[in-house]
Design a protein around this motif. Structure first.
Motif, mmCIF file in Angstrom:
data_model
loop_
_atom_site.group_PDB
_atom_site.id
_atom_site.type_symbol
_atom_site.label_atom_id
_atom_site.label_comp_id
_atom_site.label_asym_id
_atom_site.label_seq_id
_atom_site.Cartn_x
_atom_site.Cartn_y
_atom_site.Cartn_z
ATOM 1 N N LEU A 1 0.830 -1.204 0.000
ATOM 2 C CA LEU A 1 0.000 0.000 0.000
ATOM 3 C C LEU A 1 0.866 1.258 0.000
ATOM 4 O O LEU A 1 2.009 1.232 0.438
ATOM 5 N N THR A 2 0.258 2.358 -0.424
ATOM 6 C CA THR A 2 0.937 3.648 -0.318
ATOM 7 C C THR A 2 0.972 4.058 1.153
ATOM 8 O O THR A 2 0.233 3.509 1.985
ATOM 9 N N ALA A 3 1.800 5.019 1.476
ATOM 10 C CA ALA A 3 1.907 5.488 2.863
ATOM 11 C C ALA A 3 0.558 5.997 3.366
ATOM 12 O O ALA A 3 0.173 5.748 4.516
ATOM 13 N N GLU A 4 -0.170 6.676 2.501
ATOM 14 C CA GLU A 4 -1.481 7.206 2.889
ATOM 15 C C GLU A 4 -2.456 6.070 3.180
ATOM 16 O O GLU A 4 -3.193 6.102 4.180
ATOM 17 N N ASP A 5 -2.458 5.049 2.327
ATOM 18 C CA ASP A 5 -3.358 3.920 2.537
ATOM 19 C C ASP A 5 -2.942 3.086 3.755
ATOM 20 O O ASP A 5 -3.787 2.486 4.414
ATOM 21 N N GLN A 6 -1.659 3.040 4.070
ATOM 22 C CA GLN A 6 -1.207 2.352 5.272
ATOM 23 C C GLN A 6 -1.762 3.041 6.522
ATOM 24 O O GLN A 6 -2.183 2.375 7.472
ATOM 25 N N LEU A 7 -1.793 4.367 6.494
ATOM 26 C CA LEU A 7 -2.368 5.116 7.619
ATOM 27 C C LEU A 7 -3.872 4.849 7.738
ATOM 28 O O LEU A 7 -4.406 4.732 8.845
#
Length: 72
Positions: A14-20
Motif C-alpha cells: 500500500l501507499t503510505a497514505e493507505d497504510q495510515l
C-alpha cells in the motif's frame, strides 16, 4: 500473536497514505471490540419488572372473581 506474512506483504504494497488508513481502521476495530467487551450484560427482564421478586399478592388471589364462574 505474530502477524501473518501475507498481511505484512499486503500492508507494504500500500501507499503510505493507505497504510495510515489501514491503521486507522484497525484501531477503530480495536475500540469497538473494547466497547463490546465492556458492555453490561442484558438481563432477562431489561426493564426490571420483577426486580426484588413478588412484593404483594391479594389475600383473595385464589378465589374466582365474580362473573367468571362459567369460565372454570
Amino acid at each position: 500473536m505474530a502477524i501473518p506474512a501475507s498481511i505484512l506483504k499486503d500492508l507494504e504494497a500500500l501507499t503510505a497514505e493507505d497504510q495510515l488508513k489501514a491503521q486507522g481502521y484497525i484501531r477503530s476495530l480495536l475500540r469497538q471490540a473494547r466497547r463490546d467487551s465492556e458492555a453490561p450484560s442484558r438481563h432477562e427482564f431489561p426493564l426490571g419488572i420483577w426486580n426484588g421478586g413478588l412484593l404483594y399478592m391479594s389475600d383473595d388471589f385464589n378465589e374466582t372473581p365474580e362473573g367468571f364462574e362459567d369460565y372454570l
